[in-house]
Write a protein that holds these residues in place. Sequence first.
Motif, mmCIF file in Angstrom:
data_model
loop_
_atom_site.group_PDB
_atom_site.id
_atom_site.type_symbol
_atom_site.label_atom_id
_atom_site.label_comp_id
_atom_site.label_asym_id
_atom_site.label_seq_id
_atom_site.Cartn_x
_atom_site.Cartn_y
_atom_site.Cartn_z
ATOM 1 N N VAL A 580 1.008 -1.233 -0.055
ATOM 2 C CA VAL A 580 0.148 0.023 0.096
ATOM 3 C C VAL A 580 0.967 1.148 -0.033
ATOM 4 N N SER A 581 1.747 1.264 0.903
ATOM 5 C CA SER A 581 2.818 2.514 0.919
ATOM 6 C C SER A 581 3.417 2.661 -0.425
ATOM 7 N N ASP A 582 3.849 1.675 -1.155
ATOM 8 C CA ASP A 582 4.691 1.835 -2.408
ATOM 9 C C ASP A 582 3.355 2.373 -3.594
ATOM 10 N N LEU A 583 2.310 1.905 -3.550
ATOM 11 C CA LEU A 583 1.248 2.333 -4.483
ATOM 12 C C LEU A 583 0.763 3.697 -4.302
ATOM 13 N N LEU A 584 0.933 4.070 -2.984
ATOM 14 C CA LEU A 584 0.262 5.578 -2.595
ATOM 15 C C LEU A 584 1.603 6.450 -3.168
ATOM 16 N N TRP A 585 2.773 6.064 -2.981
ATOM 17 C CA TRP A 585 3.877 7.265 -3.281
ATOM 18 C C TRP A 585 4.206 6.935 -4.895
ATOM 19 N N SER A 586 3.859 5.911 -5.309
ATOM 20 C CA SER A 586 3.987 6.054 -7.018
ATOM 21 C C SER A 586 3.090 6.888 -7.913
ATOM 22 N N VAL A 587 1.901 7.357 -7.073
ATOM 23 C CA VAL A 587 0.977 7.844 -7.779
ATOM 24 C C VAL A 587 0.982 9.243 -7.674
ATOM 25 N N LYS A 588 2.104 9.788 -6.763
ATOM 26 C CA LYS A 588 2.218 11.281 -6.556
ATOM 27 C C LYS A 588 3.176 11.734 -7.307
ATOM 28 N N ARG A 589 2.702 12.742 -8.480
ATOM 29 C CA ARG A 589 3.517 13.098 -9.602
ATOM 30 C C ARG A 589 5.020 13.901 -9.066
ATOM 31 N N ASP A 590 4.253 15.049 -8.063
ATOM 32 C CA ASP A 590 5.409 15.785 -7.608
ATOM 33 C C ASP A 590 6.652 15.135 -6.845
ATOM 34 N N VAL A 591 6.324 13.932 -6.185
ATOM 35 C CA VAL A 591 7.416 13.246 -5.689
ATOM 36 C C VAL A 591 8.186 12.108 -6.853
ATOM 37 N N THR A 592 7.607 11.640 -7.511
ATOM 38 C CA THR A 592 8.059 10.541 -8.427
ATOM 39 C C THR A 592 8.965 11.232 -9.392
ATOM 40 N N LEU A 593 8.333 12.565 -9.860
ATOM 41 C CA LEU A 593 9.339 13.164 -10.844
ATOM 42 C C LEU A 593 10.879 13.788 -10.406
ATOM 43 N N ARG A 594 10.696 13.873 -9.041
ATOM 44 C CA ARG A 594 12.109 14.219 -8.334
ATOM 45 C C ARG A 594 12.857 12.779 -8.083
ATOM 46 N N ARG A 595 12.438 11.746 -8.243
ATOM 47 C CA ARG A 595 13.075 10.367 -8.013
ATOM 48 C C ARG A 595 12.614 9.535 -8.886
ATOM 49 N N PRO A 596 12.588 9.816 -10.272
ATOM 50 C CA PRO A 596 12.121 8.690 -11.424
ATOM 51 C C PRO A 596 12.710 7.387 -11.529
ATOM 52 N N ALA A 597 13.959 7.436 -10.932
ATOM 53 C CA ALA A 597 14.827 5.991 -11.040
ATOM 54 C C ALA A 597 14.273 4.990 -10.036
ATOM 55 N N LYS A 598 13.863 5.636 -8.897
ATOM 56 C CA LYS A 598 13.229 4.978 -7.758
ATOM 57 C C LYS A 598 11.765 4.288 -8.216
ATOM 58 N N LEU A 599 11.077 5.100 -9.027
ATOM 59 C CA LEU A 599 9.850 4.627 -9.373
ATOM 60 C C LEU A 599 9.985 3.761 -10.459
ATOM 61 N N ILE A 600 10.979 3.765 -11.592
ATOM 62 C CA ILE A 600 11.096 2.925 -12.467
ATOM 63 C C ILE A 600 11.663 1.575 -11.909
ATOM 64 N N GLU A 601 12.419 1.462 -11.052
ATOM 65 C CA GLU A 601 12.947 0.290 -10.127
ATOM 66 C C GLU A 601 11.870 -0.334 -9.471
ATOM 67 N N MET A 602 10.834 0.591 -9.014
ATOM 68 C CA MET A 602 9.696 -0.167 -8.249
ATOM 69 C C MET A 602 8.636 -0.680 -8.972
ATOM 70 N N ILE A 603 8.564 -0.195 -10.209
ATOM 71 C CA ILE A 603 7.057 -0.326 -11.023
ATOM 72 C C ILE A 603 6.888 -2.151 -11.337
ATOM 73 N N PRO A 604 8.055 -2.895 -11.750
ATOM 74 C CA PRO A 604 7.892 -4.306 -12.100
ATOM 75 C C PRO A 604 7.339 -4.935 -10.838
ATOM 76 N N GLY A 605 8.196 -5.008 -9.785
ATOM 77 C CA GLY A 605 7.440 -5.625 -8.497
ATOM 78 C C GLY A 605 6.377 -5.048 -7.838
ATOM 79 N N LEU A 606 5.840 -3.894 -8.155
ATOM 80 C CA LEU A 606 4.859 -3.389 -7.605
ATOM 81 C C LEU A 606 3.537 -4.076 -8.414
ATOM 82 N N LEU A 607 3.583 -4.078 -9.906
ATOM 83 C CA LEU A 607 2.602 -4.740 -10.707
ATOM 84 C C LEU A 607 2.606 -6.147 -10.378
ATOM 85 N N ALA A 608 3.745 -6.796 -10.190
ATOM 86 C CA ALA A 608 3.763 -8.353 -10.000
ATOM 87 C C ALA A 608 3.020 -8.596 -8.628
ATOM 88 N N LYS A 609 3.210 -7.766 -7.697
ATOM 89 C CA LYS A 609 2.594 -7.912 -6.455
ATOM 90 C C LYS A 609 1.255 -7.718 -6.296
#
Length: 844
Positions: A580-609
């Motif tokens: 839940v915490s990862d999903l909520l963080w991933s949909v906040k644009r103002d945060v993810t645009l500042r750390r795109p690498a983290k989101l790109i690394e997170m997306i495959p595991g998030l979708l799989a889960k």
Amino acid sequence: MASLPDILQQCFQEAAAAAGPALQRCIDHAVTVLQEAEARTFKAADRQELGTAWRDLLSNKNDWCQHYPRDLLAAFEASSSEADAPEPDGSSSASSRRSPVDLDSIALVDDSQMSEGIESARLLQHILPMVEQGLAELDALISSAQGLPNVNPQRNPLRPGVFTQTLRTLIDAAQVDAASSSLWIRHMGTPLGQELKAIYTQLVQQLEQANVPAASYRVLPTPASATGGRRGGADSSGSPAGPHEDTGGAAATDSATGETSSKGDPAAPTPSRYADFSNYEINPELFQEFLFNGGHNTPKKRAPSRRTPVPHEPAGPKSAPKMLRSDPSPYDSDNDSDDASPAVGAPPKRVDGRSQLNPQVWGEYGRPQERALVRTQLKKDATHVEQVLGLEVVRKLVSQVAQDPRLLVPVREAIVALEPSLLRLAMVDPHFFSDEGHPARRLMERVAQRSFKYNDASSPEFAVFFKPVTASFKALNARTEIANARPFGQALAELEHAWDENDLLEIQRRDNVLQAMRFAEQRQTQADQIALELSQRPDLDKVPGVVMEFLFGPWALVMAHARMTDQDRQVDPQGFGSVVSDLLWSVKRDVTLRRPAKLIEMIPGLLAKLNAGLDMLGQDPHEREPFFEALMKLHRPVLKLRQVKNKRDAKLFEESGALPLEPEAPPATPEQLQAKAAEQPWLTRQELAEAGFEDTTLSRPGQLTTLMDAGPAGATDASLTPLAAAPPSPAEAVAADGNGPSPEQILQSWRIGCWVDLYSRRRWLRAQLVWASTRSTLFMFVSHGGQPHSMTRRSCERLIKEQLLRPVDTHGVVAQALDALAAMPPSQPASLAPDVRASDFAAV
């Protein structure tokens, strides 16, 4: 006959063995009730108290179910060996209504002991009315097995107080707080009473099969009874009858026999229990007295008949009248009617005691002359007025039941065909009809109640049910002499055994579906609680509404499913909560645009889960597509930065317009941030199909409410109107005019176990309500073969309004017939004239 001590020991072992599963069912019921109460309450303190109560009860379940039979057996043995000791629990006939709390010792106990005593008393007082009838029969048999001349309930080791006290000992040993034990006792009382009632019924049957006679109750004379039942009449000398005063040993004259007996003199003749009715005429009032009060004042011997015997009409083709029926019997073997649809709402066929029955089914007793001949001959053999009155009640009762329009024609004719056996029973047991537990009355009632399962006498299913009934009734009629009610009890036991065997597969299929529905309801309840907890998170700002709907809906169900199926009791089974915490963080644009690498690394595991959780839940892959498309759109601005090497270049691209960003999704509204309880449990498509919901392909997968509200199983828009619509019942017609109960009121009056006629798949089905959700928003009916039919409350109300779902009145058939007889205006009983005259009877 086996020795009496052996019989008692067998009863102790049978009762103890049955007590373990019975206690398990009681605990399951109490746990379910407490869980439902916990889900309904919004007070934290109450929720904590209820949750603690059912969890503690569940933790003690296995241990109690193992120890309860053993402790009960020891209690039975101890009670049997101390039979002469005073009754500690107050379960005797005289003291069973009193609390087991000793008022003289109140000052010697503390508050906790007083509370426990009061709780035990309430439990016992709650159970006693439920087992009163069976307990009275068991007391008589146990007293006889103990060699007692009269019934002594205090010496019955199997009295309810022993069961409740043993259970109370187990509860006290659990060492829980008083609030929890009070909740346990409160919610275990009703199921415990029902289980004890079943145990007592089984023990009574076991003792009767062992030929143990029932001890008699000792009747204490009262001034009112000393009058010999005279109601303002005169004695043989012409003097007015009055009460005999107790003169402390003076001789008293029995008004029925004229004999004198001295008080306290054992050698004096025993007064007759018969009242003096020499001045009574056999009139309608006497018949009503017999019907209402069991005729305790009517017994007297009949004078020898001075009339010529009635000649027996020889059976044969010449004496058999022609079949004067314009319509074939629904169960005739040669019925070639092609109308296989049940006559729901059709005018019932007239059947009564004078009806001609199918001789191919019922033989000679299919002719009304043969049945009347049996009745006339038995009247000639009668020696007491109560026997003649009992014969008259049987005749009227059979005719009244046969006119019950709720029963199918073959069932009504079967009751008529059973009349000869019931008449023979009335000669030895004239009052059997007044006892709801009497085997003969139960046989009629159980056959009638079982027949409510069918609404089409021409169906193969009904034929399977009715063939053994026919054979059983014919076997009873073949007995020219009936000495007691045992043949009727044996016939009922054989029929019920066959019914139970036929119901095994149906019950198994029904229980499988019910288990899935109950699991879904519990899962939904826990998911609603999880959604409520998620709505209180502090990191929900700027989260789009589509994500909140996903968290409060499918993902809360995933987390609930994981918790309910987890055997290791983990805090976060399979880590679905941490997503839940990862999903909520991933949909906040103002945060993810500042750390795109983290989101790109997170997306495959998030979708799989997310996909793994939804797969475990059983959600169809097509149902999740709208959410994942919306989630991809929320992640797209960051995914477009893959080809940008550093943040400064990304900022230049954004300022120059080379990297156009989609409009940011609006955050969730205050209403979307509030978790709401689901109207009905969520079910997979497979569960919906197995539960009997409409299985049509929808335009958009996943719309559960649309699927549920489609109607009864197999019903389509074209089939919502019957091919030959049956006329509505008077109650339904009134409801349709707006002057009767509304569909909502009709639905609220239904209880688990009630029967309905349901129009589904272009035919009328007889179905039984077997389950309703806690909030009464979802209902499941089961028709023949265990076929489920589930629908929402809205669908039920619509079908009731359109007369496609009709309640079936199934309350007591025999009781209703007796009530109808009692409500009839007094009239001369036909069987008392002209072949029976009051002058044929004389006092003893």
